[in-house]
Design an enzyme around this catalytic site. Structure first.
Site, PDB file in Angstrom:
ATOM      1  N   MET A 105       0.797  -1.224   0.000  1.00 56.64           N
ATOM      2  CA  MET A 105       0.000   0.000   0.000  1.00 56.64           C
ATOM      3  C   MET A 105       0.836   1.284   0.000  1.00 56.64           C
ATOM      4  O   MET A 105       0.397   2.313   0.500  1.00 56.64           O
ATOM      5  CB  MET A 105      -0.982  -0.014   1.181  1.00 56.64           C
ATOM      6  CG  MET A 105      -1.936  -1.199   1.166  1.00 56.64           C
ATOM      7  SD  MET A 105      -2.853  -1.437  -0.383  1.00 56.64           S
ATOM      8  CE  MET A 105      -4.176  -0.255  -0.156  1.00 56.64           C
ATOM      9  N   HIS A 116      -5.152  -4.916  -8.308  1.00 61.50           N
ATOM     10  CA  HIS A 116      -5.938  -3.760  -7.872  1.00 61.50           C
ATOM     11  C   HIS A 116      -7.404  -4.180  -7.834  1.00 61.50           C
ATOM     12  O   HIS A 116      -7.900  -4.800  -8.782  1.00 61.50           O
ATOM     13  CB  HIS A 116      -5.737  -2.598  -8.840  1.00 61.50           C
ATOM     14  CG  HIS A 116      -6.460  -1.362  -8.416  1.00 61.50           C
ATOM     15  ND1 HIS A 116      -6.004  -0.543  -7.399  1.00 61.50           N
ATOM     16  CD2 HIS A 116      -7.634  -0.832  -8.839  1.00 61.50           C
ATOM     17  CE1 HIS A 116      -6.858   0.445  -7.228  1.00 61.50           C
ATOM     18  NE2 HIS A 116      -7.856   0.301  -8.088  1.00 61.50           N
TER      19      HIS A 116
HETATM   20  C1  GAR Z   1      -6.478  -6.867  -1.980  1.00 61.13           C
HETATM   21  O1  GAR Z   1      -7.863  -6.791  -2.094  1.00 61.13           O
HETATM   22  C2  GAR Z   1      -5.808  -6.106  -3.115  1.00 61.13           C
HETATM   23  O2  GAR Z   1      -6.548  -6.158  -4.310  1.00 61.13           O
HETATM   24  C3  GAR Z   1      -5.787  -4.711  -2.569  1.00 61.13           C
HETATM   25  O3  GAR Z   1      -5.513  -4.855  -1.203  1.00 61.13           O
HETATM   26  C4  GAR Z   1      -5.990  -6.117  -0.750  1.00 61.13           C
HETATM   27  C5  GAR Z   1      -4.841  -6.820  -0.059  1.00 61.13           C
HETATM   28  O4  GAR Z   1      -5.282  -7.974   0.579  1.00 61.13           O
HETATM   29  N1  GAR Z   1      -4.804  -3.918  -3.224  1.00 61.13           N
HETATM   30  C6  GAR Z   1      -4.899  -2.603  -3.364  1.00 61.13           C
HETATM   31  O5  GAR Z   1      -5.832  -1.957  -2.954  1.00 61.13           O
HETATM   32  C7  GAR Z   1      -3.729  -1.966  -4.107  1.00 61.13           C
HETATM   33  N2  GAR Z   1      -4.042  -0.609  -4.449  1.00 61.13           N
HETATM   34  P1  GAR Z   1      -4.246  -9.079   1.036  1.00 61.13           P
HETATM   35  O6  GAR Z   1      -3.174  -8.353   1.865  1.00 61.13           O
HETATM   36  O7  GAR Z   1      -5.033 -10.002   1.892  1.00 61.13           O
HETATM   37  O8  GAR Z   1      -3.666  -9.720  -0.191  1.00 61.13           O
END
Ligand code: GAR
Length: 208
Positions: free
Chosen positions: A90, A109
């Protein structure tokens, strides 16, 4: 044997899906390291429990974004990765970082890009009255949440959906989509022409 480095900031469930699928499908690849910008990222525990090297480059320890990015890039490069996977990472990466790994740097994303770049994608899709949303895996370029689209998965927005219900359903799809896309890169099955990604054998790049 390809070398994969995965960057996380938190839960790391997509990282977990990639680690599990890599083992289950016996990819010719190894996850060399999981790197986090947050020392308390829950995903680090899973990685350590599975014998994967972990590293933390804490963004709070750096006064300037560029210094953090340079330190992070050096740690990542230390593993000589063929693929660098952003899995819920992030932090916005500087052009210098992106350029260093361009072509082997991928992100997931939670929207159907180019719609809803940035944060709070589900909330914004619900507020806009979208009937369909999804997730996108793309090569990372210097423009935030842009870059050649490798694959997308779609998920209907149901009446009464909240950010929590919609993100939970979509996450299950992300866990199929992201390992698939990373496997294609490991297999060297993708080509990019004029910003369009195609699969050499015509595998469907859309999960319905
Ligand atoms: C996921 O939903 C991913 O798509 C999103 O964060 C989450 C992470 O979950 N990514 C973003 O928003 C990037 N801009 P995780 O840590 O359980 O994989």
């Amino acid at each position: 044997m390809k070398t994969i480095v995965i960057l996380i900031s938190g839960r790391g469930s997509n990282m977990e899906a990639i680690v599990r699928t890599c083992a289950a499908e016996r990819w010719k690849a190894r996850i060399a390291a999981v790197v986090s910008n947050r020392p308390d990222a829950a995903g680090l525990v899973f990685a350590q429990a599975h014998g994967i090297a972990t590293a933390v480059v804490d963004h709070k320890a750096f006064a300037e974004r560029d210094e953090f990015d340079a330190a992070l890039a050096d740690v990542v490069a230390g593993y000589a990765p063929d693929v660098v996977v952003l899995a819920g990472f992030m932090r916005i990466l500087s052009p210098a970082f992106v350029k260093r790994f361009e072509g082997r740097l991928v992100n997931i994303h939670p929207s159907l890009l180019p719609a809803f770049t940035g944060l709070h994608t589900h909330q914004r899709a619900i507020a806009a009255g979208c009937k369909l949303t999804g997730a996108t895996v793309h090569f990372v370029t210097t423009e935030l949440d842009h870059g050649p689209i490798i694959a997308q998965a779609v998920e209907p927005v149901l009446p009464g959906d909240t950010e929590a219900t919609l993100s939970a359903r979509l996450l299950a799809r992300e866990h199929v989509l992201y390992p698939l896309a990373v496997r294609w890169i490991v297999e060297d099955s993708l080509r990019v022409n004029d910003g369009i990604v195609t699969h050499l054998s015509g595998e469907p790049q859309l999960i319905l």
